[in-house]
Design a protein around this motif. Structure first.
Motif, PDB file in Angstrom:
ATOM      1  N   ASP A 142      29.646   2.340  -5.318  1.00 25.84           N
ATOM      2  CA  ASP A 142      29.373   3.523  -4.506  1.00 25.84           C
ATOM      3  C   ASP A 142      29.135   4.743  -5.393  1.00 25.84           C
ATOM      4  O   ASP A 142      28.290   5.585  -5.109  1.00 25.84           O
ATOM      5  N   ARG A 143      29.927   4.832  -6.465  1.00 30.58           N
ATOM      6  CA  ARG A 143      29.814   5.934  -7.415  1.00 30.58           C
ATOM      7  C   ARG A 143      30.034   5.400  -8.828  1.00 30.58           C
ATOM      8  O   ARG A 143      30.572   4.319  -9.013  1.00 30.58           O
ATOM      9  N   GLY A 144      29.611   6.201  -9.805  1.00 31.34           N
ATOM     10  CA  GLY A 144      29.788   5.828 -11.200  1.00 31.34           C
ATOM     11  C   GLY A 144      28.546   5.170 -11.770  1.00 31.34           C
ATOM     12  O   GLY A 144      27.554   4.940 -11.068  1.00 31.34           O
ATOM     13  N   SER A 145      28.599   4.865 -13.040  1.00 39.74           N
ATOM     14  CA  SER A 145      27.447   4.273 -13.717  1.00 39.74           C
ATOM     15  C   SER A 145      27.916   3.389 -14.861  1.00 39.74           C
ATOM     16  O   SER A 145      29.059   3.484 -15.309  1.00 39.74           O
ATOM     17  N   PHE A 146      27.028   2.526 -15.322  1.00 35.29           N
ATOM     18  CA  PHE A 146      27.308   1.722 -16.501  1.00 35.29           C
ATOM     19  C   PHE A 146      26.004   1.282 -17.147  1.00 35.29           C
ATOM     20  O   PHE A 146      24.933   1.309 -16.510  1.00 35.29           O
ATOM     21  N   THR A 147      26.097   0.937 -18.416  1.00 34.97           N
ATOM     22  CA  THR A 147      24.955   0.396 -19.150  1.00 34.97           C
ATOM     23  C   THR A 147      25.361  -0.917 -19.804  1.00 34.97           C
ATOM     24  O   THR A 147      26.528  -1.126 -20.139  1.00 34.97           O
ATOM     25  N   VAL A 148      24.382  -1.795 -19.950  1.00 36.51           N
ATOM     26  CA  VAL A 148      24.567  -3.061 -20.664  1.00 36.51           C
ATOM     27  C   VAL A 148      23.491  -3.141 -21.730  1.00 36.51           C
ATOM     28  O   VAL A 148      22.297  -3.091 -21.417  1.00 36.51           O
ATOM     29  N   LEU A 149      23.922  -3.210 -22.987  1.00 35.01           N
ATOM     30  CA  LEU A 149      22.983  -3.253 -24.112  1.00 35.01           C
ATOM     31  C   LEU A 149      21.989  -2.100 -24.033  1.00 35.01           C
ATOM     32  O   LEU A 149      20.805  -2.258 -24.329  1.00 35.01           O
ATOM     33  N   GLY A 150      22.484  -0.953 -23.585  1.00 32.93           N
ATOM     34  CA  GLY A 150      21.662   0.252 -23.514  1.00 32.93           C
ATOM     35  C   GLY A 150      20.807   0.380 -22.274  1.00 32.93           C
ATOM     36  O   GLY A 150      20.103   1.389 -22.111  1.00 32.93           O
ATOM     37  N   HIS A 151      20.859  -0.599 -21.380  1.00 39.23           N
ATOM     38  CA  HIS A 151      20.016  -0.576 -20.176  1.00 39.23           C
ATOM     39  C   HIS A 151      20.829  -0.121 -18.962  1.00 39.23           C
ATOM     40  O   HIS A 151      21.967  -0.553 -18.760  1.00 39.23           O
ATOM     41  N   VAL A 179      30.078  -6.142  -9.957  1.00 37.01           N
ATOM     42  CA  VAL A 179      29.341  -4.898 -10.202  1.00 37.01           C
ATOM     43  C   VAL A 179      28.638  -4.964 -11.555  1.00 37.01           C
ATOM     44  O   VAL A 179      27.448  -4.641 -11.674  1.00 37.01           O
ATOM     45  N   LEU A 180      29.367  -5.387 -12.592  1.00 35.90           N
ATOM     46  CA  LEU A 180      28.771  -5.451 -13.935  1.00 35.90           C
ATOM     47  C   LEU A 180      27.659  -6.497 -14.016  1.00 35.90           C
ATOM     48  O   LEU A 180      26.745  -6.370 -14.828  1.00 35.90           O
ATOM     49  N   MET A 236      34.140   0.664 -32.509  1.00 41.02           N
ATOM     50  CA  MET A 236      33.505  -0.384 -31.720  1.00 41.02           C
ATOM     51  C   MET A 236      32.208   0.127 -31.110  1.00 41.02           C
ATOM     52  O   MET A 236      32.207   1.145 -30.420  1.00 41.02           O
ATOM     53  N   ILE A 237      31.097  -0.540 -31.403  1.00 45.04           N
ATOM     54  CA  ILE A 237      29.822  -0.212 -30.762  1.00 45.04           C
ATOM     55  C   ILE A 237      29.786  -0.935 -29.420  1.00 45.04           C
ATOM     56  O   ILE A 237      29.820  -2.173 -29.373  1.00 45.04           O
ATOM     57  N   PRO A 238      29.772  -0.220 -28.290  1.00 51.57           N
ATOM     58  CA  PRO A 238      29.888  -0.892 -26.998  1.00 51.57           C
ATOM     59  C   PRO A 238      28.614  -1.614 -26.575  1.00 51.57           C
ATOM     60  O   PRO A 238      27.514  -1.091 -26.699  1.00 51.57           O
ATOM     61  N   THR A 239      28.792  -2.844 -26.103  1.00 57.97           N
ATOM     62  CA  THR A 239      27.715  -3.561 -25.423  1.00 57.97           C
ATOM     63  C   THR A 239      27.637  -3.096 -23.980  1.00 57.97           C
ATOM     64  O   THR A 239      26.563  -2.954 -23.408  1.00 57.97           O
ATOM     65  N   VAL A 240      28.812  -2.872 -23.399  1.00 59.68           N
ATOM     66  CA  VAL A 240      28.924  -2.412 -22.017  1.00 59.68           C
ATOM     67  C   VAL A 240      29.738  -1.130 -22.006  1.00 59.68           C
ATOM     68  O   VAL A 240      30.805  -1.047 -22.618  1.00 59.68           O
ATOM     69  N   SER A 241      29.223  -0.117 -21.330  1.00 56.49           N
ATOM     70  CA  SER A 241      29.935   1.154 -21.190  1.00 56.49           C
ATOM     71  C   SER A 241      29.882   1.567 -19.724  1.00 56.49           C
ATOM     72  O   SER A 241      28.786   1.711 -19.166  1.00 56.49           O
ATOM     73  N   ALA A 242      31.067   1.709 -19.106  1.00 64.96           N
ATOM     74  CA  ALA A 242      31.130   2.055 -17.684  1.00 64.96           C
ATOM     75  C   ALA A 242      31.946   3.325 -17.498  1.00 64.96           C
ATOM     76  O   ALA A 242      32.927   3.564 -18.214  1.00 64.96           O
ATOM     77  N   SER A 243      31.533   4.141 -16.533  1.00 65.89           N
ATOM     78  CA  SER A 243      32.220   5.411 -16.285  1.00 65.89           C
ATOM     79  C   SER A 243      32.355   5.650 -14.785  1.00 65.89           C
ATOM     80  O   SER A 243      31.350   5.665 -14.053  1.00 65.89           O
ATOM     81  N   GLY A 244      33.596   5.795 -14.326  1.00 66.89           N
ATOM     82  CA  GLY A 244      33.864   6.220 -12.954  1.00 66.89           C
ATOM     83  C   GLY A 244      33.411   5.271 -11.867  1.00 66.89           C
ATOM     84  O   GLY A 244      33.093   5.718 -10.752  1.00 66.89           O
ATOM     85  N   LEU A 245      33.417   3.959 -12.123  1.00 59.29           N
ATOM     86  CA  LEU A 245      32.962   3.004 -11.104  1.00 59.29           C
ATOM     87  C   LEU A 245      33.931   3.000  -9.922  1.00 59.29           C
ATOM     88  O   LEU A 245      35.126   2.766 -10.070  1.00 59.29           O
ATOM     89  N   THR A 246      33.387   3.258  -8.755  1.00 59.89           N
ATOM     90  CA  THR A 246      34.186   3.340  -7.529  1.00 59.89           C
ATOM     91  C   THR A 246      33.460   2.570  -6.431  1.00 59.89           C
ATOM     92  O   THR A 246      32.246   2.730  -6.259  1.00 59.89           O
TER      93      THR A 246
END
Length: 286
Positions: free
Chosen positions: A56-65, A48-49, A1-11
């Motif tokens: 407060d912490r973590g990161s994510f991208t949408v369509l590479g942004h 958040v998305l 699966m090629i992710p459109t949205v990728s999130a890591s450690g959202l707090t």
């Protein structure tokens, strides 16, 4: 699966409440269902998305942004369609005027092109015949379709829907499911709902949240499989069952750990969902 949205450690914490607790996920093309009880953190995650509130912490991208930067946040918002749980309707606007207002907010400045786009999305949701009608005179189902039309403005690559079928009657829900399924063709849709039936009928993948954490991420079939061998029928409610209820046939449907020789039933996605939440409760109790 090629992710459109990728999130890591959202707090994210609101006062003493940990609304999101180290949430990581990946969303690809198609419809992903987001299940969880009230207070699970579903709406907070959607906000958040949708860049409505920062984590407060973590990161994510949408369509590479990356919305952590000003330029990235602008790109994400341009690529996003968002239907909140309670759309902020201007009751005296017509359906056309409301969607046109949203189109202006999304920077569609050319009036002719913008109005063409507004007519396109209203036609897409089946409201062309009532586009001049005041929102306060529309039925609940039609208002939800107006909100969906507004979310579809600009053909977004990522569509976020928070409880879009709440309050709709069975026929309206059926028609709305059709619209959501169509919206999921060629784009990523994240659908938050309490309706396991909607997820079973619509979604390619499902995420279960509780107490701010992801408790399951996979296919609807994989969630259903969690209940294999753990659903059975009896003439009375089994006191050892995690959940049990009398069905229309008069027999009881029990979910949990069946006794030896029990009359096992085919599990449903709802059964798998209930057992996933039950496993989390047992983990907390331990």
């Amino acid at each position: 699966m090629i992710p459109t949205v990728s999130a890591s450690g959202l707090t994210l914490r609101f006062g003493g409440t940990l609304a999101l607790d180290d949430v990581s996920l990946r969303l690809g093309e198609g419809v992903t269902g987001l299940l969880g009880p009230n207070g699970a953190g579903k709406t907070t995650l959607l906000r958040v998305l949708a860049t409505a509130v920062p984590a407060d912490r973590g990161s994510f991208t949408v369509l590479g942004h990356d919305p952590g930067t000003t330029a990235g946040r602008l790109h994400v918002r341009r690529a996003l369609g968002y239907l909140p749980q309670t759309p902020g309707f201007h009751q005296d606007f017509s359906a056309f005027e409301f969607v046109d207002y949203v189109a202006i907010l999304k920077e569609l400045t050319d009036r002719t092109a913008r109005h063409r786009e507004v007519r396109r999305v209203l036609d897409r949701v089946g409201l062309s015949d009532v586009r001049g009608k005041r929102i306060k005179r529309l039925s609940g189902g039609m208002r939800q379709r107006v909100a969906l039309a507004a979310a579809l403005i600009g053909d977004p690559g990522f569509l976020v829907l928070d409880e879009p079928t709440v309050g709709l009657d069975p026929e309206q829900r059926m028609r709305f499911r059709e619209l959501i399924a169509q919206a999921g063709e060629g784009r990523t849709v994240l659908l938050s709902t309490h309706q396991t039936e909607d997820v079973a009928m619509l979604c390619h993948r499902v995420i279960v949240m509780d107490a701010g954490r992801v408790r399951f991420e996979g296919t609807p079939a994989e969630l259903t499989e969690r209940a294999a061998g753990r659903v059975w029928s009896s003439t009375e409610r089994d006191p050892s069952a995690r959940a049990g209820w009398r069905t229309g046939t008069g027999a009881f449907r029990n979910v949990g750990d069946p006794p030896e020789g029990a009359d096992l039933l085919e599990p449903t996605l709802e059964d798998g969902y209930l057992l996933t939440l039950d496993a989390k409760a047992a983990e907390v109790a331990a």
